[in-house]
Write an enzyme that holds these catalytic residues in place. Structure first.
Site, PDB file in Angstrom:
ATOM      1  N   HIS A  95      -0.558 -16.439   7.793  1.00  0.00           N
ATOM      2  CA  HIS A  95      -0.019 -15.246   7.163  1.00  0.00           C
ATOM      3  C   HIS A  95       1.073 -14.678   8.073  1.00  0.00           C
ATOM      4  O   HIS A  95       1.346 -15.226   9.150  1.00  0.00           O
ATOM      5  CB  HIS A  95      -1.110 -14.182   6.968  1.00  0.00           C
ATOM      6  CG  HIS A  95      -1.818 -14.309   5.663  1.00  0.00           C
ATOM      7  ND1 HIS A  95      -1.373 -13.747   4.508  1.00  0.00           N
ATOM      8  CD2 HIS A  95      -2.972 -14.955   5.348  1.00  0.00           C
ATOM      9  CE1 HIS A  95      -2.208 -14.029   3.523  1.00  0.00           C
ATOM     10  NE2 HIS A  95      -3.190 -14.768   4.008  1.00  0.00           N
ATOM     11  N   ASP A 146      -7.775 -17.074  -5.391  1.00  0.00           N
ATOM     12  CA  ASP A 146      -7.138 -18.050  -6.267  1.00  0.00           C
ATOM     13  C   ASP A 146      -6.818 -19.311  -5.459  1.00  0.00           C
ATOM     14  O   ASP A 146      -6.075 -19.242  -4.487  1.00  0.00           O
ATOM     15  CB  ASP A 146      -5.851 -17.426  -6.828  1.00  0.00           C
ATOM     16  CG  ASP A 146      -5.316 -18.203  -8.008  1.00  0.00           C
ATOM     17  OD1 ASP A 146      -5.706 -19.370  -8.181  1.00  0.00           O
ATOM     18  OD2 ASP A 146      -4.495 -17.641  -8.748  1.00  0.00           O
ATOM     19  N   HIS A 159       0.793  -1.220   0.000  1.00  0.00           N
ATOM     20  CA  HIS A 159       0.000   0.000   0.000  1.00  0.00           C
ATOM     21  C   HIS A 159       0.828   1.275   0.000  1.00  0.00           C
ATOM     22  O   HIS A 159       0.345   2.344   0.359  1.00  0.00           O
ATOM     23  CB  HIS A 159      -0.963  -0.023   1.194  1.00  0.00           C
ATOM     24  CG  HIS A 159      -1.926  -1.148   1.090  1.00  0.00           C
ATOM     25  ND1 HIS A 159      -2.769  -1.299   0.016  1.00  0.00           N
ATOM     26  CD2 HIS A 159      -2.157  -2.208   1.884  1.00  0.00           C
ATOM     27  CE1 HIS A 159      -3.490  -2.394   0.170  1.00  0.00           C
ATOM     28  NE2 HIS A 159      -3.135  -2.967   1.301  1.00  0.00           N
TER      29      HIS A 159
END
Lengths: 378, 378, 378, 378
Positions: free
Chosen positions: A104, A339, A17
């Protein structure tokens, strides 16, 4: 940290970002023809849903060379490259303010840095690999122009569906000898060159997509025409640097080269690569290639090949029982579509990292060779 | 090259037939109690035929600290360590003047350096690892004193005989939680802690010994109590440095951590390590540990575990058809008796390299933390 | 190459006529408040004709942070910074296509790289220092927030006009103790804090301007409140890294610290800095400071001070007899107006490089201290 | 830290009272004839009271090569070298248990490392330079065999007695062109080649000896036949690395190259080195050499020369008022006899460091050149 290489050094920057992502490549030899057209194709192959080498006109992730070239030729000074970010923060991520996403990097980044970027995992974002791919494209051009080095990666397994990767299997060795990027991309988004296996892979992926789940895979890569004598024992053996490079990629779980883990089961009498004299190249070569083109950490002129394991994508849209940052039980499900298999996208990234390792060690060996020739009495 | 590490740096030297082998360890914090007694046990475990932590009196491979300590305490200056070589050249090697040994480094060393050492593969000799093990012993002591870090490696497979390494298997996870070096050494020379598997391994090794052949294996290593937040994204992720370290060892073919290659087949819904709040440690922990203690390249406080594949030893006493240096066909058989399975000897070397990776990244993280605390407004 | 530092690493890019110049700063601790407003003032001081800390609105050389911060706070990830070039090539340079400019880098760059950038000396351009100054501003902020470190450079000589830099002179030592950037800038473009000397300097510069000539000078820099114990013997002694940093600046000819070259003439009995116990700081301090705040390569808590020699600018508008690239005699005169004294512009660049050296060594020492405290038995 | 160089890397170890001192030299090209006889002469020149190149039979500081050569030829693997310490601790040092010696490193070492070695300043001991000199001898041999590089240092000033070092002075430039090590050593222990100046220097030294004091000096060094194009902009300019190397030596206070600090007073019109075409070498050369053989950080083929300032020795036998470690006023006088001028002993050390800088940058440039030739279209 964010620099890789000793004399051909890549330093990358950027997360999801911020304004842009990119890199500085230091140590690029002068006199090389180089424009954005050399860089863009691999960046385009890296993007989601891309599988063609062709460059669509109004694509995203356009690279801009900032420095280090003039009139399309390298100056020998650092080459900075930049790709702009589209800076808006997708709403789908909003629940991650409460939850560290399982498997993550959200939680470990906070633990390490004491601060949380809006993208959660900061530099663990796949977007960080853009700088690597851009730098790798330069490395590849140098290797090809100097030695006709060819680097081709492909998907060799998805979940339990796998090509035969046994180094004693003739078909596998033949695939390594001949496979091209064109063939890999022609194989469609799954990037597996074997039509039968590919068909099963597609079904496997569809299965996990339908069950809002994900599945991992393996990328295999071959390097052809690598000059003999590359690799810097003892700590920077060629396989050690390749392993370092590959395991620095997001979502990787393992690396093997040549016979790999299977090789632990092949007895020495079969595993040893017998030498023979090859008339065509006027040098010793090996009849088999269980060594994967590397012996004692040094390239021996045979095809170098290795495989990299990628885990199942951590972002799935089915519900997962987990906990919030402040320790409360809860249920998290990623919004939007995801995905189910990101392994195919790793193909150009694996190629880039392989090129970065090789070109650095090639430069080091050329330094040694040049000076050795000047000081040796033989 | 021969230096490893950024702020805790090991530089090794030596090959089989020179005066000594050893290393310089730079960056050792001052004030640590350190004598040869801290170093010798792992060196002794590294020697052929050794499996006990006890230190016999008149042993070989005695280490001598040359510098960097005074009155048994480190000064902060470089610690040089040396182990003398017994310098005679065994007759058994004489045929290697004619033949590059298959799957050894003889031929690639000549190609790279243009010169042949009497030991053939120069620095690819196992003797080179002495410096690593000596340095690793210092690293281990620092990690243990500062964080109670425990590093234990063991043999998890020999040829096709294998312990279950599935991260979803409770027994395997339990072994990782509890295994000690004492247990590993008590298991005898094969260094596998599982009695049933060990028995089969012994038979497997005997089989290859009787057929004048050799067989490879896998070493698995667990790191307990690693501080949270270790690892330097993006290129020096913890797993990347571990992979680099392990693949720099002689005879290695692969590396995997956490769920590893098998993890590519576990769907995301099962592979993701769900968080929960742990009362005992007052922090988030994960219910499963497919991540192998590392997420986004950074340690998360769970056990770190990984496996390293070692190929079958290249030196076998049965005849092999191969070629001489100058390209003539011939038959080579190694004289003397040869160990059919060298994997167990790798155990202390794997532990040493793991410690070297950790201590370097631990120092880097402490630098960051200390200064961040001083400049942050929170 | 283009990277400086071990754990706080700056990598710069760019030359005069490319798209942008800038840098990536890796190793910035997380949690630091940081925006362009922290960077711009030193960049503005670096520009020709600037001497005020104030930031004019529509100025040139505006820096843009690309990555590594969010909401004005550092994330711990690399900070990329960029300043756009105005890309047109001034006509005044056209004759340099024929002539290598005497005492410029035109000829050596061609010899080294085999290629000529349109700006002649490529990375030897003063514009390359923008990345350094931007990175230095971050380093300074860290040093100030953590230790109240103050770094102030000023012009101490222009040609033969010189302030007294004798370390046994009370006035000089007093200047070092008190001088501020505000005072330096208030001194006008010549940046010398001594009013009498400054007046003579201005005349000296006018003299050389009128004779279409140029003149060199010396920049002196003081670092106050440097933490004790900074510097990494033996090769990275604090003075060694400062010397490296300063001599990497364009147009430098020398470096000295503490008593410097003059110190070679002061006998040991006067040169030795006697210790005394200082009640205020509750520690040993030295009565004199010929050591320049560094003993044995390590900071001792006294003011660090050093001087850097800058040669006369090579670009002058009077005619010079020289030769063309292809060896023909000829006469070269730079067109346009040229600054007869560029030394004052070096002031913020010297400060930046000093900050980069210090912050890197500060981080290294914090790593050592933190871990030493954990492993020491005392 | 204790490693110097990028591809030709020296790592040193050892302090005054440990078992041995020495180094590991990594990156030495294979095929170079090398024995202890190549190393010993410079080590012998480094010892107190030595000024001849000849090697007396039963001397001290005998170097032993541990690894990296076989049959007197380098293998390409790391070369470890060792010199034993005579380990007894001289009684003369006993008072330093109470007093930090003024302008020594005793106090800063304790502050940095929190521990005190019996020799006080640990690695700041002159004995640490043995490893540098040994490594430098290898570097020199490579440079001489490959390029006939000659490196000669000499004493150009003692206290206020100084040779003319003005680069516009013909005699000085002529001395640089012709001076040999034999001439330097023939000049007796003061190592100044100018007979008149030397005589005054001897008297100066006698004066300080008689007054139980010490005096500093300057060592000037010339490098002839340096290949063109050496030096790595922007941070590793040749002068920057030389400055780093020289200021890493004990007791140094400054560095200048070419016109140096004096050059700041020479106007551009005189300071610029005009080009001319030289028939003999068929290339551009410069009429003057104020640049000191380096332009833009890159060697230009002219003689490289630089000077290094050494402070007056801190150990003097007259009484000094100072303080004890715990802050009490006291008087310290070094016992025994002390050399009033240690500058001449620095001569071979300066040569060694110059060689180490050059050979590393030479290797880097050969890497670039080799690969540039392969990838360039010209």
């Amino acid at each position: 940290m964010s620099t890789f290489g000793t004399v051909f050094r890549v330093t990358t920057y950027g997360e999801s970002h911020c304004k842009s992502v990119g890199c500085i490549v230091d140590g690029v030899p002068p006199g090389l023809k180089l424009t954005e057209d050399d860089i863009q194709p691999q960046l385009t192959r890296r993007r989601p849903g891309q599988s063609k080498l062709s460059t669509p006109r109004n694509e995203k992730d356009r690279v801009e060379i900032q420095s280090g070239t003039e009139n399309g030729v390298t100056l020998g000074s650092p080459i900075a490259m930049m790709v702009k970010n589209e800076d808006h923060r997708p709403n789908d991520y909003s629940e991650t303010d409460l939850y560290p996403r399982p498997s993550h990097a959200d939680w470990t980044y906070i633990q390490k840095y004491g601060t949380k970027s809006s993208s959660g995992g900061g530099r663990s974002s796949a977007r960080e690999t853009i700088g690597r791919v851009a730098a790798g494209a330069i490395a590849e051009k140098i290797l090809f122009k100097s030695n006709k080095v060819e680097i081709v990666a492909f998907v060799s397994s998805i979940g339990a569906i796998s090509m035969n990767r046994n180094p004693l299997d003739e078909d596998f060795i033949q695939t390594l000898k001949t496979i091209t990027r064109e063939e890999v991309d022609a194989a469609g988004p799954v990037r597996c060159p074997d039509p039968k296996v590919r068909e099963l892979m597609v079904k496997e992926i569809e299965h996990y997509r339908d069950s809002k789940d994900s599945i991992g895979g393996i990328v295999t890569c071959v390097i052809r025409n690598c000059p003999i004598g590359i690799g810097e024992p003892c700590f920077d053996k060629l396989e050690a640097k390749l392993a370092h490079a590959m395991l620095s990629l997001p979502a990787t779980k393992g690396f093997e080269f040549g016979s790999g883990f299977l090789g632990t089961q092949i007895p020495g009498s079969k595993h040893n690569d017998a030498f023979y004299y090859d008339e065509e190249t006027s040098r010793l070569r090996t009849r088999t290639n269980n060594s994967g083109g590397i012996q004692g950490g040094i390239s021996n002129g045979e095809d170098i090949y290795f495989s990299v394991a990628f885990k199942s994508a951590a972002t799935i849209s089915q519900e997962q029982e987990t906990a919030t940052y402040d320790g409360k039980d809860g249920v998290l499900a990623a919004r939007g579509r995801h995905d189910p298999s990101v392994t195919p996208r790793a193909v150009p990234i694996v190629e880039a990292m392989a090129a970065l390792v090789l070109v650095d060690q090639f430069l080091l060996q050329k330094a040694r060779e040049s000076v050795s020739a000047l000081v040796s009495d033989d």
